[in-house]
Design a protein around this motif. Structure first.
Motif, PDB file in Angstrom:
ATOM      1  N   LEU A  40       0.833  -1.210   0.000  1.00 19.81           N
ATOM      2  CA  LEU A  40       0.000   0.000   0.000  1.00 19.81           C
ATOM      3  C   LEU A  40       0.865   1.257   0.000  1.00 19.81           C
ATOM      4  CD1 LEU A  40      -2.831   1.266   0.205  1.00 19.81           C
ATOM      5  CD2 LEU A  40      -2.650   1.080   2.705  1.00 19.81           C
ATOM      6  N   SER A  41       1.942   1.234   0.774  1.00 24.69           N
ATOM      7  CA  SER A  41       2.834   2.400   0.833  1.00 24.69           C
ATOM      8  C   SER A  41       3.451   2.693  -0.530  1.00 24.69           C
ATOM      9  CB  SER A  41       3.936   2.166   1.869  1.00 24.69           C
ATOM     10  OG  SER A  41       3.391   2.020   3.161  1.00 24.69           O
ATOM     11  N   PHE A  42       3.903   1.610  -1.202  1.00 25.86           N
ATOM     12  CA  PHE A  42       4.521   1.836  -2.497  1.00 25.86           C
ATOM     13  C   PHE A  42       3.501   2.235  -3.550  1.00 25.86           C
ATOM     14  CE2 PHE A  42       8.208  -0.398  -0.706  1.00 25.86           C
ATOM     15  CZ  PHE A  42       9.238   0.371  -1.208  1.00 25.86           C
ATOM     16  N   ILE A  43       2.273   1.733  -3.413  1.00 25.79           N
ATOM     17  CA  ILE A  43       1.210   2.155  -4.348  1.00 25.79           C
ATOM     18  C   ILE A  43       0.922   3.645  -4.176  1.00 25.79           C
ATOM     19  CG2 ILE A  43      -1.243   1.944  -4.881  1.00 25.79           C
ATOM     20  CD1 ILE A  43      -0.967  -1.066  -4.265  1.00 25.79           C
ATOM     21  N   ILE A  44       0.796   4.055  -2.876  1.00 21.62           N
ATOM     22  CA  ILE A  44       0.541   5.483  -2.603  1.00 21.62           C
ATOM     23  C   ILE A  44       1.719   6.336  -3.106  1.00 21.62           C
ATOM     24  CG2 ILE A  44       0.280   7.204  -0.768  1.00 21.62           C
ATOM     25  CD1 ILE A  44      -1.180   5.006   0.855  1.00 21.62           C
ATOM     26  N   PHE A  45       2.945   5.852  -2.866  1.00 20.30           N
ATOM     27  CA  PHE A  45       4.127   6.595  -3.300  1.00 20.30           C
ATOM     28  C   PHE A  45       4.174   6.694  -4.824  1.00 20.30           C
ATOM     29  CE2 PHE A  45       8.586   6.534  -4.686  1.00 20.30           C
ATOM     30  CZ  PHE A  45       9.013   7.730  -4.132  1.00 20.30           C
ATOM     31  N   ALA A  46       3.799   5.569  -5.505  1.00 24.85           N
ATOM     32  CA  ALA A  46       3.796   5.561  -6.973  1.00 24.85           C
ATOM     33  C   ALA A  46       2.764   6.537  -7.523  1.00 24.85           C
ATOM     34  CB  ALA A  46       3.526   4.137  -7.487  1.00 24.85           C
ATOM     35  N   ILE A  47       1.556   6.528  -6.875  1.00 22.94           N
ATOM     36  CA  ILE A  47       0.517   7.472  -7.312  1.00 22.94           C
ATOM     37  C   ILE A  47       1.001   8.921  -7.126  1.00 22.94           C
ATOM     38  CG2 ILE A  47      -1.808   8.332  -6.819  1.00 22.94           C
ATOM     39  CD1 ILE A  47      -2.545   5.416  -6.042  1.00 22.94           C
ATOM     40  N   PHE A  48       1.584   9.207  -5.949  1.00 21.19           N
ATOM     41  CA  PHE A  48       2.098  10.562  -5.685  1.00 21.19           C
ATOM     42  C   PHE A  48       3.194  10.932  -6.693  1.00 21.19           C
ATOM     43  CE2 PHE A  48       5.658  12.862  -3.820  1.00 21.19           C
ATOM     44  CZ  PHE A  48       5.069  14.099  -3.597  1.00 21.19           C
ATOM     45  N   LEU A  49       4.069   9.949  -6.958  1.00 20.72           N
ATOM     46  CA  LEU A  49       5.176  10.197  -7.881  1.00 20.72           C
ATOM     47  C   LEU A  49       4.647  10.487  -9.284  1.00 20.72           C
ATOM     48  CD1 LEU A  49       8.241  10.259  -8.254  1.00 20.72           C
ATOM     49  CD2 LEU A  49       8.171   7.819  -8.748  1.00 20.72           C
ATOM     50  N   GLY A  50       3.634   9.719  -9.693  1.00 18.54           N
ATOM     51  CA  GLY A  50       3.063   9.926 -11.018  1.00 18.54           C
ATOM     52  C   GLY A  50       2.413  11.288 -11.152  1.00 18.54           C
ATOM     53  N   LEU A  51       1.571  11.610 -10.140  1.00 15.77           N
ATOM     54  CA  LEU A  51       0.910  12.926 -10.189  1.00 15.77           C
ATOM     55  C   LEU A  51       1.931  14.071 -10.120  1.00 15.77           C
ATOM     56  CD1 LEU A  51      -2.157  12.250  -7.838  1.00 15.77           C
ATOM     57  CD2 LEU A  51      -2.176  12.562 -10.331  1.00 15.77           C
ATOM     58  N   ASN A  52       2.916  13.895  -9.263  1.00 12.52           N
ATOM     59  CA  ASN A  52       3.949  14.936  -9.118  1.00 12.52           C
ATOM     60  C   ASN A  52       4.733  15.137 -10.425  1.00 12.52           C
ATOM     61  OD1 ASN A  52       5.684  16.681  -7.231  1.00 12.52           O
ATOM     62  ND2 ASN A  52       7.214  15.282  -8.073  1.00 12.52           N
ATOM     63  N   THR A  53       5.059  13.996 -11.063  1.00 13.57           N
ATOM     64  CA  THR A  53       5.795  14.081 -12.332  1.00 13.57           C
ATOM     65  C   THR A  53       4.957  14.769 -13.401  1.00 13.57           C
ATOM     66  OG1 THR A  53       6.973  12.041 -11.790  1.00 13.57           O
ATOM     67  CG2 THR A  53       6.972  12.735 -14.096  1.00 13.57           C
ATOM     68  N   LEU A  54       3.651  14.408 -13.448  1.00 16.89           N
ATOM     69  CA  LEU A  54       2.747  15.009 -14.435  1.00 16.89           C
ATOM     70  C   LEU A  54       2.643  16.521 -14.246  1.00 16.89           C
ATOM     71  CD1 LEU A  54       0.630  14.796 -16.688  1.00 16.89           C
ATOM     72  CD2 LEU A  54      -1.089  14.325 -14.910  1.00 16.89           C
ATOM     73  N   PHE A  55       2.354  16.914 -12.998  1.00 18.01           N
ATOM     74  CA  PHE A  55       2.182  18.360 -12.742  1.00 18.01           C
ATOM     75  C   PHE A  55       3.506  19.127 -12.912  1.00 18.01           C
ATOM     76  CE2 PHE A  55      -1.648  16.986 -10.243  1.00 18.01           C
ATOM     77  CZ  PHE A  55      -2.571  17.632 -11.052  1.00 18.01           C
ATOM     78  N   ASN A  56       4.588  18.449 -12.571  1.00 15.66           N
ATOM     79  CA  ASN A  56       5.884  19.110 -12.741  1.00 15.66           C
ATOM     80  C   ASN A  56       6.212  19.318 -14.218  1.00 15.66           C
ATOM     81  OD1 ASN A  56       6.921  19.794 -10.187  1.00 15.66           O
ATOM     82  ND2 ASN A  56       7.458  17.675  -9.783  1.00 15.66           N
ATOM     83  N   LYS A  57       5.884  18.334 -15.028  1.00 16.05           N
ATOM     84  CA  LYS A  57       6.114  18.496 -16.459  1.00 16.05           C
ATOM     85  C   LYS A  57       5.275  19.626 -17.027  1.00 16.05           C
ATOM     86  CE  LYS A  57       7.743  13.869 -17.678  1.00 16.05           C
ATOM     87  NZ  LYS A  57       7.504  12.647 -18.477  1.00 16.05           N
ATOM     88  N   LEU A  58       4.010  19.680 -16.546  1.00 12.60           N
ATOM     89  CA  LEU A  58       3.147  20.786 -16.987  1.00 12.60           C
ATOM     90  C   LEU A  58       3.701  22.133 -16.508  1.00 12.60           C
ATOM     91  CD1 LEU A  58      -0.365  19.182 -16.301  1.00 12.60           C
ATOM     92  CD2 LEU A  58       0.703  19.615 -18.540  1.00 12.60           C
ATOM     93  N   LEU A  59       4.178  22.139 -15.266  1.00 15.53           N
ATOM     94  CA  LEU A  59       4.755  23.366 -14.710  1.00 15.53           C
ATOM     95  C   LEU A  59       6.016  23.772 -15.485  1.00 15.53           C
ATOM     96  CD1 LEU A  59       4.824  25.535 -12.476  1.00 15.53           C
ATOM     97  CD2 LEU A  59       6.125  23.944 -11.065  1.00 15.53           C
ATOM     98  N   GLN A  60       6.849  22.764 -15.774  1.00 13.51           N
ATOM     99  CA  GLN A  60       8.066  23.051 -16.531  1.00 13.51           C
ATOM    100  C   GLN A  60       7.730  23.531 -17.941  1.00 13.51           C
ATOM    101  OE1 GLN A  60      10.505  19.534 -16.398  1.00 13.51           O
ATOM    102  NE2 GLN A  60      11.004  19.786 -14.226  1.00 13.51           N
ATOM    103  N   ARG A  61       6.693  22.921 -18.546  1.00 11.18           N
ATOM    104  CA  ARG A  61       6.294  23.340 -19.886  1.00 11.18           C
ATOM    105  C   ARG A  61       5.840  24.795 -19.895  1.00 11.18           C
ATOM    106  NH1 ARG A  61       0.790  21.542 -22.603  1.00 11.18           N
ATOM    107  NH2 ARG A  61       0.203  23.227 -21.214  1.00 11.18           N
ATOM    108  N   ASP A  62       4.985  25.160 -18.892  1.00 14.63           N
ATOM    109  CA  ASP A  62       4.507  26.551 -18.812  1.00 14.63           C
ATOM    110  C   ASP A  62       5.658  27.519 -18.556  1.00 14.63           C
ATOM    111  OD1 ASP A  62       2.027  25.551 -19.210  1.00 14.63           O
ATOM    112  OD2 ASP A  62       1.256  25.963 -17.183  1.00 14.63           O
ATOM    113  N   THR A  63       6.537  27.106 -17.652  1.00 19.28           N
ATOM    114  CA  THR A  63       7.696  27.962 -17.349  1.00 19.28           C
ATOM    115  C   THR A  63       8.590  28.125 -18.566  1.00 19.28           C
ATOM    116  OG1 THR A  63       7.643  27.154 -15.066  1.00 19.28           O
ATOM    117  CG2 THR A  63       9.631  28.302 -15.778  1.00 19.28           C
ATOM    118  N   GLN A  64       8.816  27.004 -19.281  1.00 24.82           N
ATOM    119  CA  GLN A  64       9.657  27.064 -20.473  1.00 24.82           C
ATOM    120  C   GLN A  64       9.028  27.923 -21.554  1.00 24.82           C
ATOM    121  OE1 GLN A  64      12.710  25.628 -20.425  1.00 24.82           O
ATOM    122  NE2 GLN A  64      13.072  26.746 -22.338  1.00 24.82           N
ATOM    123  N   THR A  65       7.711  27.894 -21.618  1.00 22.85           N
ATOM    124  CA  THR A  65       6.998  28.754 -22.574  1.00 22.85           C
ATOM    125  C   THR A  65       7.300  30.218 -22.314  1.00 22.85           C
ATOM    126  OG1 THR A  65       5.206  27.128 -22.764  1.00 22.85           O
ATOM    127  CG2 THR A  65       4.748  29.366 -23.522  1.00 22.85           C
TER     128      THR A  65
END
Length: 405
Positions: free
Chosen positions: A84-109
């Motif tokens: 369960l811990s690794f599932i929660i960590f994986a979900i957090f990691l996935g969401l964090n990576t997604l939002f970070n990529k979006l954030l980086q894309r906007d910043t790079q723009t």
């Protein structure tokens, strides 16, 4: 302070990695603490299993059954927690990576837009931005870029205008410099011509003046002097004095005037005799008593004559009619003082009488250059001048260094 300065320079990607590591670390700590707590409960359960006794079943059999059940439960629970811990960590990691990529894309723009805006007028499309906060910033950024580009255009136009004005101003200055050079050349040529003309005039004037004076002297040897002849003689001597001034002015920068020992008594007497006719014609007399003892100075004869002649002619010109000009030589310490005094109109500003073209009586003829010439000679030769004037008399005093002192 050092830690703060390091975090101020961290990039978004580095912040992402740091956040993931921190979350992963705390997840491991959480799992470790939970497993440790379960293990303690497992040990308590084992101890309790020893206490419960069943008469029908032997103790060893019951203990083994309970241990197996508890181990199975512990393993199952630990695996569930870790999973369960690794599932929660994986979900957090996935969401964090997604939002970070979006954030980086906007910043790079934004970064690309600002970088492009240096050379091109390009704005940011708000549709390409994901986060609402950045969409609000798009308007401000586009407005800022627009104003910057507008200012760049204005500066460019201003620079072009300045360049054009500088070119025109430079052309005008070059034209002015050209005209000034031409005027300078013309002035130099004119001055040279004036000097040549003056030199020629001075040279050619000497002969006729000498002829006139010689003729007058020869005439007087055979004929009595009359008033008309006295006028001619006085006028000729005045011209001679002016000639001597002009001759000195023409030659002073080209001729070395050497000094010699001069008997000031005899020299002064000769100059007074020269101007006596001029003074008498103006109803003025010279009163000069030569000192008993001879007074000598080491001076240039031409320069001394200019001082004495201009002072005597100035006295003749301004002394009131039927008055006398008092001339004297006095020995004062190591100096010989040459004094000329007469009754004339009071000089209002005695300091200005030695300035060129200055004349207090505007009706008088002349350019006021004689005393200016005297002042320049005295300054060069270290002769002290003092002028005093009141209703009683006007007095000029010149202090020469005496010979032998």
């Amino acid at each position: 302070m050092r830690i703060k300065s390091r975090f101020q320079n961290i990039s978004i990607k580095q912040a992402d990695v740091f956040t993931i590591l921190v979350v992963f670390f705390f997840t491991l700590v959480f799992v470790g603490l939970l497993v440790e707590e379960l293990y303690k409960e497992y040990e308590i359960a084992l101890e309790q299993s020893h206490v419960v006794k069943n008469p029908l079943i032997s103790d060893s059999t019951i203990l083994k059954q309970n241990q197996k059940k508890l181990k199975a439960l512990l393993i199952k629970t630990v695996l569930a927690i870790v999973t369960l811990s690794f599932i929660i960590f994986a979900i957090f990691l996935g969401l964090n990576t997604l939002f970070n990529k979006l954030l980086q894309r906007d910043t790079q723009t934004f970064l690309d837009a600002f970088k492009t805006a240096i050379d091109k007028e390009k704005t940011i499309d708000s549709k390409s931005i994901f986060f609402q906060d950045f969409k609000m910033m798009v308007g401000y950024a586009n407005e800022m870029v627009s104003k910057i580009n507008e200012q760049k255009k204005n500066l460019k136009e201003l620079n072009l205008g300045l360049e054009e004005r500088v070119k025109k101003k430079t052309a005008a200055l070059l034209e002015i410099n050209k005209n000034l050079e031409e005027e300078k050349t013309f002035s130099q040529d004119l001055l040279k011509s004036q000097k040549e003309f003056l030199r020629y005039t001075v040279h050619e004037t000497n002969t006729p003046l000498s002829v006139i004076l010689t003729s007058i002297e020869l005439y007087l040897m055979k004929n009595p002097k009359d008033r008309q002849l006295s006028k001619i003689e006085a006028a000729t001597k005045n011209i001679f004095s002016i000639y001597d001034d002009l001759s000195y002015l023409v030659k002073k920068d080209h001729v070395e005037y050497t000094k010699s020992v001069i008997n000031l008594n005899n020299f002064l007497s000769s100059r007074i005799d020269f101007f006596r006719e001029v003074a008498e014609f103006s109803l003025i007399t010279f009163n000069y008593n030569s000192p008993k003892y001879e007074k000598h100075v080491h001076f240039n004869e031409t320069k001394l004559q200019r001082i004495i002649d201009n002072t005597l002619t100035n006295a003749i010109k301004y002394t009131l009619p039927n008055e006398s000009v008092e001339v004297s030589l006095k020995k004062i310490g190591s100096y010989i003082e040459f004094i000329v005094s007469s009754k004339s109109k009071t000089i209002q500003d005695t300091d200005k009488v030695f300035e060129a073209y200055y004349r207090e009586e505007k009706g008088r003829d002349g350019f006021g250059l004689g005393l200016r010439l005297v002042k320049s000679i005295c300054d060069a030769e270290g002769v002290n001048i003092n002028v005093s004037s009141d209703e009683a008399s006007t007095t000029f005093r010149y202090k020469f260094k005496a010979m032998g002192d």
